[in-house]
Design a protein around this motif. Structure first.
Motif, mmCIF file in Angstrom:
data_model
loop_
_atom_site.group_PDB
_atom_site.id
_atom_site.type_symbol
_atom_site.label_atom_id
_atom_site.label_comp_id
_atom_site.label_asym_id
_atom_site.label_seq_id
_atom_site.Cartn_x
_atom_site.Cartn_y
_atom_site.Cartn_z
ATOM 1 N N PHE A 153 0.622 -1.159 0.208
ATOM 2 C CA PHE A 153 -0.105 0.067 0.079
ATOM 3 C C PHE A 153 0.883 1.194 0.149
ATOM 4 O O PHE A 153 0.787 2.174 -1.015
ATOM 5 N N TRP A 154 1.843 1.395 0.743
ATOM 6 C CA TRP A 154 2.695 2.603 1.070
ATOM 7 C C TRP A 154 3.697 2.636 -0.290
ATOM 8 O O TRP A 154 3.976 4.052 -0.558
ATOM 9 N N PHE A 155 4.095 1.523 -0.795
ATOM 10 C CA PHE A 155 4.810 1.762 -1.919
ATOM 11 C C PHE A 155 4.272 2.173 -3.346
ATOM 12 O O PHE A 155 4.410 3.218 -3.826
ATOM 13 N N VAL A 156 2.811 1.656 -3.416
ATOM 14 C CA VAL A 156 2.185 2.345 -4.622
ATOM 15 C C VAL A 156 1.477 3.571 -4.358
ATOM 16 O O VAL A 156 1.599 4.411 -5.259
ATOM 17 N N PHE A 157 1.005 3.752 -2.941
ATOM 18 C CA PHE A 157 0.426 5.205 -2.670
ATOM 19 C C PHE A 157 1.560 6.349 -2.718
ATOM 20 O O PHE A 157 1.384 7.386 -3.366
ATOM 21 N N GLY A 158 3.075 5.988 -2.505
ATOM 22 C CA GLY A 158 3.967 6.739 -2.506
ATOM 23 C C GLY A 158 4.614 7.165 -3.760
ATOM 24 O O GLY A 158 4.973 8.161 -4.012
ATOM 25 N N SER A 159 4.342 6.064 -4.553
ATOM 26 C CA SER A 159 5.026 6.273 -6.080
ATOM 27 C C SER A 159 3.999 7.227 -6.632
ATOM 28 O O SER A 159 4.383 8.011 -7.700
ATOM 29 N N LEU A 160 2.549 7.155 -6.488
ATOM 30 C CA LEU A 160 1.621 8.256 -7.099
ATOM 31 C C LEU A 160 1.974 9.764 -6.725
ATOM 32 O O LEU A 160 1.980 10.421 -7.410
ATOM 33 N N LEU A 161 2.659 10.062 -5.152
ATOM 34 C CA LEU A 161 2.685 11.159 -5.048
ATOM 35 C C LEU A 161 4.372 11.361 -5.189
ATOM 36 O O LEU A 161 4.521 12.363 -4.471
ATOM 37 N N HIS A 162 5.160 10.780 -5.979
ATOM 38 C CA HIS A 162 6.396 10.793 -6.034
ATOM 39 C C HIS A 162 7.296 10.841 -4.737
ATOM 40 O O HIS A 162 8.153 11.499 -4.509
ATOM 41 N N GLY A 163 6.783 9.900 -4.004
ATOM 42 C CA GLY A 163 7.353 9.485 -2.607
ATOM 43 C C GLY A 163 8.418 8.313 -2.763
ATOM 44 O O GLY A 163 8.366 7.625 -3.959
ATOM 45 N N LEU A 222 9.896 -10.359 -11.123
ATOM 46 C CA LEU A 222 9.907 -9.602 -12.437
ATOM 47 C C LEU A 222 8.554 -9.051 -12.914
ATOM 48 O O LEU A 222 8.400 -7.829 -13.278
ATOM 49 N N SER A 223 7.511 -9.679 -12.583
ATOM 50 C CA SER A 223 6.332 -9.520 -12.640
ATOM 51 C C SER A 223 5.892 -8.245 -11.863
ATOM 52 O O SER A 223 5.122 -7.229 -12.403
ATOM 53 N N GLY A 224 6.313 -8.290 -10.813
ATOM 54 C CA GLY A 224 5.897 -7.078 -9.690
ATOM 55 C C GLY A 224 6.637 -5.672 -10.289
ATOM 56 O O GLY A 224 5.843 -4.846 -10.230
ATOM 57 N N ARG A 225 7.804 -5.977 -10.772
ATOM 58 C CA ARG A 225 8.482 -4.735 -11.368
ATOM 59 C C ARG A 225 8.001 -4.353 -12.608
ATOM 60 O O ARG A 225 7.753 -3.251 -12.672
ATOM 61 N N ILE A 226 7.210 -5.049 -13.454
ATOM 62 C CA ILE A 226 6.699 -4.799 -14.706
ATOM 63 C C ILE A 226 5.228 -3.974 -14.330
ATOM 64 O O ILE A 226 4.939 -2.805 -15.010
ATOM 65 N N LEU A 227 4.500 -4.249 -13.453
ATOM 66 C CA LEU A 227 3.407 -3.616 -12.748
ATOM 67 C C LEU A 227 3.910 -2.354 -12.146
ATOM 68 O O LEU A 227 3.142 -1.315 -12.586
ATOM 69 N N THR A 228 4.870 -2.255 -11.523
ATOM 70 C CA THR A 228 5.346 -1.082 -10.895
ATOM 71 C C THR A 228 5.589 0.044 -12.059
ATOM 72 O O THR A 228 5.423 1.164 -11.963
ATOM 73 N N ALA A 229 6.395 -0.554 -13.087
ATOM 74 C CA ALA A 229 6.715 0.562 -14.166
ATOM 75 C C ALA A 229 5.651 1.129 -14.807
ATOM 76 O O ALA A 229 5.412 2.101 -15.043
ATOM 77 N N SER A 230 4.423 0.169 -15.208
ATOM 78 C CA SER A 230 3.170 0.604 -15.901
ATOM 79 C C SER A 230 2.390 1.646 -14.901
ATOM 80 O O SER A 230 2.048 2.579 -15.247
ATOM 81 N N TRP A 231 2.520 1.463 -13.539
ATOM 82 C CA TRP A 231 2.087 2.260 -12.569
ATOM 83 C C TRP A 231 2.727 3.519 -12.493
ATOM 84 O O TRP A 231 2.097 4.613 -12.335
ATOM 85 N N TRP A 232 3.905 3.548 -12.620
ATOM 86 C CA TRP A 232 4.894 4.853 -12.686
ATOM 87 C C TRP A 232 4.421 5.525 -14.017
ATOM 88 O O TRP A 232 4.191 7.035 -13.842
ATOM 89 N N PHE A 233 4.412 4.937 -15.064
ATOM 90 C CA PHE A 233 3.818 5.651 -16.250
ATOM 91 C C PHE A 233 2.548 6.274 -16.111
ATOM 92 O O PHE A 233 2.304 7.507 -16.510
ATOM 93 N N PHE A 234 1.564 5.420 -15.419
ATOM 94 C CA PHE A 234 0.119 5.981 -15.412
ATOM 95 C C PHE A 234 0.249 7.166 -14.240
ATOM 96 O O PHE A 234 -0.242 8.440 -14.647
ATOM 97 N N ALA A 235 1.096 7.129 -13.086
ATOM 98 C CA ALA A 235 0.964 8.170 -12.411
ATOM 99 C C ALA A 235 1.818 9.305 -12.888
ATOM 100 O O ALA A 235 1.290 10.652 -12.654
ATOM 101 N N LEU A 236 2.818 9.247 -13.692
ATOM 102 C CA LEU A 236 3.608 10.362 -14.315
ATOM 103 C C LEU A 236 2.736 11.051 -15.242
ATOM 104 O O LEU A 236 2.449 12.438 -14.983
ATOM 105 N N ILE A 237 1.757 10.563 -16.126
ATOM 106 C CA ILE A 237 0.719 11.266 -16.996
ATOM 107 C C ILE A 237 -0.257 11.828 -16.132
ATOM 108 O O ILE A 237 -0.779 13.042 -16.490
ATOM 109 N N LEU A 238 -0.624 11.456 -15.285
ATOM 110 C CA LEU A 238 -1.726 11.770 -14.536
ATOM 111 C C LEU A 238 -1.535 12.929 -13.726
ATOM 112 O O LEU A 238 -2.080 14.031 -13.585
#
Length: 412
Positions: free
Chosen positions: A155-165, A174-190
């Motif tokens: 929770f804190w990792f995903v939430f912190g990524s959204l707020l650039h924390g 590997l699957s977790g890191r691919i999901l994280t990369a897509s989430w970072w791209f989503f957060a960047l555009i948002l």
């Protein structure tokens, strides 16, 4: 106009205005005296069904007055009944409306994104947290060197990524890191989209008026509009062949007859109440916008007409009055009087709908973020206090258990 203290004054000293100054100048030039009085029915002058005239024109025809001062436009119908001097001013017709006030909110920082987008973002946040936790649990089942992160850490990792924390825990599969990369791209555009819109919402104040031109009135029905009955303005709208003006007249006179008013003062009062546009002479409309910054004038001006002093038909002094007006105009005296009564407007210019007015942020625009900060501090303080109390209680309980056991290990 009547002076604000007209009740303690008498005679001509009760009145003020451009025309009061004008007749005073003409009287000084031609050496005559005069008395000003208000017409009993408050009308400018129009021909009734029985052929008689009301208002100021009627007063001239009946012989009660020798001059008529007012917004008397020189029309062919009035010229048949009375005479006019040379025009002292050209008047147009514009629309007077109340300024649309921009609303502010303590949580205006939420406006850059639609509520549905906020809802989808929260849903995406929860979904990614759950999926990341599942991927990490499955990927690290048989691994001891990289233990899977807990649900709280996800929770804190995903939430912190959204707020650039940042957080200590991070995905190891590997699957977790691919999901994280897509989430970072989503957060960047948002975040970039939100920041761009937030700048526009908070730093730039756009004047958005529902009516930008006179012709816009004809294509809508939400805002009522009208003018004074039996006036020169109503006569133009009634007799014109211009399509949108004819449509406006049909709307005013047939569909919404209550939008027509008996006097201009009633029209100005309806404008102040809101959701009403008053079609009237620009000379008066402009003066009203100078007096009150809550009012705005909408153009473009139309129907130019000369304004003249009206006199009875065949009056011998008509030419003298006309020459006096021409001399006042040649010497610039009329322009001086215009500047006296139509001074510069020290209000925002709402007549140009494409102009953006930049203003500094006020506390009411950003108070919501302070509320969230204070709320976070309060919640953190309560949790910290609760954690401290719980640990003190737990420590006290452990200490009591230690004292309750004898050195030999027997219960006392």
């Amino acid at each position: 106009m009547l002076k604000h203290d007209y009740k303690v004054r008498t005679g001509n000293n009760q009145y003020e205005g451009f025309l009061v100054d004008l007749i005073k100048e003409v009287a000084n030039m031609l050496n005559f005296q005069y008395d000003i009085y208000l017409v009993h029915d408050g009308k400018f002058g129009s021909k009734k069904a029985d052929g008689n005239w009301n208002g100021m024109i009627g007063e001239l025809i009946s012989g009660n007055a020798t001059l008529a001062l007012g917004l008397l436009s020189i029309t062919s119908q009035r010229e048949e009944a009375v005479d006019f001097t040379k025009p002292f001013m050209i008047r147009y017709i514009t629309v007077l409306m109340k300024v649309t006030k921009s609303t502010t909110s303590y949580f205006e920082f939420l406006n850059p994104l639609h509520p549905f987008v906020w809802f989808c973002t929260i849903g995406a946040l929860l979904f990614v947290i759950i999926v990341l936790y599942v991927l990490e649990r499955i990927g690290n089942i048989n691994r001891t060197d990289y233990p899977s992160i807990s649900f709280k850490e996800c929770f804190w990792f995903v939430f912190g990524s959204l707020l650039h924390g940042s957080t200590d825990a991070s995905p190891s599969t590997l699957s977790g890191r691919i999901l994280t990369a897509s989430w970072w791209f989503f957060a960047l555009i948002l975040i970039l989209s939100y920041t761009a819109n937030l700048t526009a919402f908070l730093s730039v104040k756009t004047i958005n008026t529902p009516i930008k031109t006179v012709t816009d009135l004809a294509s809508q029905t939400r805002i009522k509009y009208g003018t004074v009955k039996s006036s020169g303005t109503s006569g133009f709208l009634k007799n014109t062949d211009i399509e949108h003006f004819a449509k406006m007249w049909a709307q005013m006179s047939e569909i919404e007859p209550s939008s027509m008013v008996d006097t201009s003062e009633v029209g100005f009062k309806k404008v102040k109440e809101g959701n009403y546009a008053f079609i009237w002479d620009t000379t008066v409309n402009k003066y009203k916008t100078i007096e009150d910054c809550d009012l705005m004038e909408i153009g473009p001006p139309f129907d130019p007409q000369g304004l003249g002093i009206s006199v009875p038909t065949g009056a011998t002094y008509t030419e003298e009055f006309s020459m006096a007006i021409l001399k006042l105009n040649d010497t610039g005296r009329i322009s001086e009087m215009e500047r006296k009564w139509w001074v510069h407007r020290n209000c925002p210019d709402y007549s140009n709908p494409s102009t953006d007015k930049t203003s500094g942020l006020q506390i009411e625009n950003v108070a919501g973020v302070f509320f969230i900060l204070v709320g976070g501090v309060a919640i953190a303080a309560v949790l910290c206090l609760g954690d401290y109390i719980a640990k003190r209680i737990l420590k006290s309980v452990k200490k009591e258990k230690v004292h309750a056991i004898s050195p030999e290990g027997d219960d006392i």
